[in-house]
Design a protein around this motif. Sequence first.
Motif, PDB file in Angstrom:
ATOM      1  N   ARG A 240      40.503 -69.151  -9.805  1.00 53.81           N
ATOM      2  CA  ARG A 240      39.914 -67.754 -10.036  1.00 53.81           C
ATOM      3  C   ARG A 240      40.621 -66.907  -8.804  1.00 53.81           C
ATOM      4  O   ARG A 240      41.054 -65.536  -9.035  1.00 53.81           O
ATOM      5  CB  ARG A 240      38.373 -67.703  -9.587  1.00 53.81           C
ATOM      6  CG  ARG A 240      37.632 -66.436  -9.716  1.00 53.81           C
ATOM      7  CD  ARG A 240      36.262 -66.434  -9.640  1.00 53.81           C
ATOM      8  NE  ARG A 240      35.832 -66.935 -11.062  1.00 53.81           N
ATOM      9  CZ  ARG A 240      35.171 -68.216 -11.507  1.00 53.81           C
ATOM     10  NH1 ARG A 240      35.169 -69.179 -10.408  1.00 53.81           N
ATOM     11  NH2 ARG A 240      34.986 -68.393 -12.730  1.00 53.81           N
TER      12      ARG A 240
ATOM     13  N   PHE B 165      44.025 -65.692  -9.940  1.00 50.38           N
ATOM     14  CA  PHE B 165      43.884 -64.824 -10.713  1.00 50.38           C
ATOM     15  C   PHE B 165      43.495 -63.591 -10.464  1.00 50.38           C
ATOM     16  O   PHE B 165      44.174 -62.190 -10.649  1.00 50.38           O
ATOM     17  CB  PHE B 165      42.988 -65.172 -12.187  1.00 50.38           C
ATOM     18  CG  PHE B 165      43.285 -66.191 -12.877  1.00 50.38           C
ATOM     19  CD1 PHE B 165      44.673 -66.186 -13.433  1.00 50.38           C
ATOM     20  CD2 PHE B 165      42.491 -67.003 -13.258  1.00 50.38           C
ATOM     21  CE1 PHE B 165      45.124 -67.392 -14.333  1.00 50.38           C
ATOM     22  CE2 PHE B 165      42.837 -68.249 -14.140  1.00 50.38           C
ATOM     23  CZ  PHE B 165      44.091 -68.560 -14.568  1.00 50.38           C
ATOM     24  N   ASP B 166      42.789 -63.582  -9.244  1.00 58.57           N
ATOM     25  CA  ASP B 166      42.264 -62.342  -8.784  1.00 58.57           C
ATOM     26  C   ASP B 166      43.495 -61.784  -7.923  1.00 58.57           C
ATOM     27  O   ASP B 166      43.589 -60.392  -8.092  1.00 58.57           O
ATOM     28  CB  ASP B 166      41.080 -62.430  -7.639  1.00 58.57           C
ATOM     29  CG  ASP B 166      39.811 -62.572  -8.428  1.00 58.57           C
ATOM     30  OD1 ASP B 166      39.581 -62.150  -9.651  1.00 58.57           O
ATOM     31  OD2 ASP B 166      38.930 -63.214  -7.642  1.00 58.57           O
TER      32      ASP B 166
ATOM     33  N   ARG C  80      46.212 -59.870 -10.127  1.00 55.53           N
ATOM     34  CA  ARG C  80      45.925 -58.507 -10.777  1.00 55.53           C
ATOM     35  C   ARG C  80      46.307 -57.650  -9.813  1.00 55.53           C
ATOM     36  O   ARG C  80      46.524 -56.462 -10.292  1.00 55.53           O
ATOM     37  CB  ARG C  80      44.097 -58.657 -10.852  1.00 55.53           C
ATOM     38  CG  ARG C  80      43.456 -59.037 -11.968  1.00 55.53           C
ATOM     39  CD  ARG C  80      42.104 -58.985 -12.338  1.00 55.53           C
ATOM     40  NE  ARG C  80      41.707 -59.355 -13.567  1.00 55.53           N
ATOM     41  CZ  ARG C  80      40.500 -59.470 -13.763  1.00 55.53           C
ATOM     42  NH1 ARG C  80      39.469 -59.537 -13.093  1.00 55.53           N
ATOM     43  NH2 ARG C  80      40.085 -59.781 -14.992  1.00 55.53           N
TER      44      ARG C  80
ATOM     45  N   ARG D  87      40.795 -68.729 -17.772  1.00 53.27           N
ATOM     46  CA  ARG D  87      41.393 -67.648 -18.147  1.00 53.27           C
ATOM     47  C   ARG D  87      41.126 -66.920 -19.120  1.00 53.27           C
ATOM     48  O   ARG D  87      40.973 -65.717 -19.528  1.00 53.27           O
ATOM     49  CB  ARG D  87      43.204 -68.014 -18.030  1.00 53.27           C
ATOM     50  CG  ARG D  87      44.107 -66.870 -18.640  1.00 53.27           C
ATOM     51  CD  ARG D  87      44.465 -66.594 -20.007  1.00 53.27           C
ATOM     52  NE  ARG D  87      44.863 -65.609 -20.457  1.00 53.27           N
ATOM     53  CZ  ARG D  87      45.043 -65.091 -21.710  1.00 53.27           C
ATOM     54  NH1 ARG D  87      44.489 -65.401 -22.545  1.00 53.27           N
ATOM     55  NH2 ARG D  87      45.559 -64.041 -21.818  1.00 53.27           N
TER      56      ARG D  87
ATOM     57  N   TYR E  11      39.900 -63.940 -17.687  1.00 53.24           N
ATOM     58  CA  TYR E  11      40.882 -63.147 -17.173  1.00 53.24           C
ATOM     59  C   TYR E  11      41.887 -62.968 -18.361  1.00 53.24           C
ATOM     60  O   TYR E  11      42.892 -63.314 -18.400  1.00 53.24           O
ATOM     61  CB  TYR E  11      41.605 -63.775 -16.271  1.00 53.24           C
ATOM     62  CG  TYR E  11      40.835 -63.918 -14.719  1.00 53.24           C
ATOM     63  CD1 TYR E  11      40.878 -62.909 -13.608  1.00 53.24           C
ATOM     64  CD2 TYR E  11      39.851 -64.898 -14.647  1.00 53.24           C
ATOM     65  CE1 TYR E  11      40.078 -63.061 -12.663  1.00 53.24           C
ATOM     66  CE2 TYR E  11      39.245 -65.274 -13.342  1.00 53.24           C
ATOM     67  CZ  TYR E  11      39.394 -64.245 -12.353  1.00 53.24           C
ATOM     68  OH  TYR E  11      38.555 -64.379 -11.226  1.00 53.24           O
TER      69      TYR E  11
END
Length: 355
Positions: A173, A176-177, A180, A209, A213
């Motif tokens: 997580r 992925f953050d 971005r 994901r 995401y």
Amino acid sequence: MTKTLLLLPGDGIGPEVTAVAKRVAGRLIAGGLDLAITEARFGGAAIDADGVPLTEETLAAAKAADAVLMGAVGGPQWAGQSYDKRPEAGLLALRAGMNVFANLRPARCFAALADASTLKRIYVDGLDILFVRELTGGVYFGEPRGVETLPDGQRRGVNTHVYTTSEIQRVARIAFDLARGRKGEVVSAEKGNVMEAGLMWREDVQALRDAEYPDIKLTHMLADNMAMQLVKNPKQFDVILTDNLFGDMLSDEAAMLTGSLGMLPSAAIGEPGRPGLYEPIHGSAPDIAGRGVANPCASILSLAMALRHSLGRADLAAAVEAAVEAALDAGARTSDIGGALTTAAMGDAILTHLK
């Protein structure tokens, strides 16, 4: 409200480079940063003075601070001790005690240092990779572990690689953050072709994901292939997500693409609002300790990461990073990157450009 920074200078060149980072922090404080700095013993220095690499008091201070900036730990004088008594055991205990489970390791090649890499300039100029390494699980922490003597007299060594879904997805997580805010791309590395836990890693990262995401492009790659690709075409990567063991090795490989281990900072973070742990990745370098020639850039850039991720001052983080880049552009160099400046003089050069 005053923020707090705990310094743990540690061993070897740790106190030398941390002292320069402290000078940079002092300049920011003089310019208006509301920051209180304290120090404590850690690693081999704590073993010599306190009998253990990490005292309960130091761990409590680390958990109470907003950020912790380390130097490095370890050295040959403590190598004969059992693993649970070595300086490195204090580092593992600090990470676990602070519950910092995500290690952020940027591998950025400054334009002025592109020719210092062992690869040709065309492959590293503009390189900017961010490793997100799981930090408190996997083979470094798994049980059972140890060495036993078998009935036939042979010895057997055991280390266990183990992860749970929650451990995998909480570090994914974070990757992925962060993606971005960059190119929106993550490459996850494991060995799912020969390890059941590696296949589980792949499946759990993919599930997260898909559920949360969908805007992130996720690619899976075997860790041994990634080791080759980092040398073949490193600029194909942006954010790399790995487990503890593979992240340790692959990020060190990528470090040399930038020209020197002395240039690379790292951060260890956990849940939002918890203190982060920041440190250069170069180690204690006992062969040059005490000579005043260590490169302080990684420690200074680790301070910049602390400003960005724990102290709420991304503007000052950018200013520190710009000062390091400007000093390099002006020709400031320690011996590891082709120059002759001392540790203190390199710090002076960076402070000259800090605005």
